[in-house]
Design an enzyme around this catalytic site. Sequence first.
Site, PDB file in Angstrom:
ATOM      1  N   ASP A 281      -5.142  -8.295  -3.218  1.00 27.69           N
ATOM      2  CA  ASP A 281      -5.413  -8.050  -1.807  1.00 27.69           C
ATOM      3  C   ASP A 281      -6.672  -8.745  -1.314  1.00 27.69           C
ATOM      4  O   ASP A 281      -6.670  -9.950  -1.074  1.00 27.69           O
ATOM      5  CB  ASP A 281      -5.449  -6.540  -1.566  1.00 27.69           C
TER       6      ASP A 281
ATOM      7  N   HIS B 169       0.830  -1.208   0.000  1.00 26.75           N
ATOM      8  CA  HIS B 169       0.000   0.000   0.000  1.00 26.75           C
ATOM      9  C   HIS B 169       0.870   1.266   0.000  1.00 26.75           C
ATOM     10  O   HIS B 169       0.915   1.964  -0.999  1.00 26.75           O
ATOM     11  CB  HIS B 169      -0.990   0.028   1.174  1.00 26.75           C
TER      12      HIS B 169
END
Length: 449
Positions: A315, A264
Amino acid sequence: MDELRDASLLWTPAGWRGDAGLEAEGGRITRVLDAEPSWDGGWVLPGIPNLHSHAFQRVMAGVAERQTHAQDSFWTWRETMYRIAARFDPDSLQAVAAQLYVEMLEAGYTTVCEFHYLHHAPDGRPYADPAAMSKALVAAARETGIRLTLLPVLYMAGGFDRRPLSERQRRFGHDLDAFLRLVESLRALEDEALRVGVAFHSLRAVPPEAMDAALAALPPDIPLHIHIAEQIGEVQDCLAVRNARPVEWLLDHAPVDARWTLVHATHLTGPETAAVAASGATVAICPTTEANLGDGLFPLREYLDAGGAWGIGSDSHVSVSPVEELRWLEYGQRLQTRHRNIAVRADNGSVGETLLHGTLASGAAATGQAVGLLAPGQAADWIVLDAQAPVFAGARPADVADRWLFAGNRPLVREVRVAGEAVVRGGRHRGREAIAARYRSTVATLLAD
């Protein structure tokens, strides 16, 4: 020996090469061949590395889209995740992961980094085999044929203030010695298609001295991944407790280099952006999950200008498509800047080619495997696009990548090979029906009230 001789176009770091083929043996590419022109051969490019996956969260896709609070956020979503995570055992995890990996392969992902923290029974007690949940993921990868980088997660605390793990987090936790034993036992399973690395869940979940001790005990070449700077709340908490922003703190206190992947890294200052790029670490950007959770937008243009390495991950698997991840990586930047064609290089004005180059170039470092490049000695992992698809009508080499990523949602991956073995033909995984049937039965149980 397995050969592909009829590629009409073959992807290379310099762009498309016409009329080429590949020769592979023992799961590795041995030669790049000249080949006769063949329009039917399709366009061949390396399989896409998926740098961040939580396989169990596949069953949550579409389940957390009803408002539970006027200020719904990542933190309220996490409550649903905890509730569903508590229902898994090794058999259900394998069933869900196998379905997910089929979907990944059919979409063009050929390697997945599995960021795995669902270690123990729901009450926190280890299974009779402490690696049972990890082995379920290995079994799913071997069943489906995807290349796996397994990242067992060190998870020790419930926050920067070192609070104990909550009841719902207990199945995630290890003390350091038990964690290192787990890693050692999993490394004994490594083969051509399995690499074992390590993930630190986050700075809030791993105290500084534990991270230092783990790094000292681990092999020097092991891939290292960490969630970092995903949420503004995380940045604020880190500032309050450690007097530094998360990425700032990590770069100052850990030997961050090319074996690290920062997952991220959404909330960066300008100096942090430049420093991550200079470190050689890869950033794993997960655009569909980051949008779904309301995380924010990664500073892509600034990071590209700094020469940073990056890749993509699916994810939470609200989408299992490298096309959608790459498309929305670009579209997020367009929405933010109100301009078009943001992700381009000085030497290449194609957004599609820039995105493919970037996500393929980071594959080897982030996965610890010889992926992302079709060259002698590299893994024989490739995908074949359907050159006969209507969306490619009239296509030229200069616009193939742009058409694939930006011209619709029809699946365009015709064939997929991993270690030279065909796992997808005609757009369908060889085990699709049986794996989907098991998945449907498993999910019906997992989501039952």
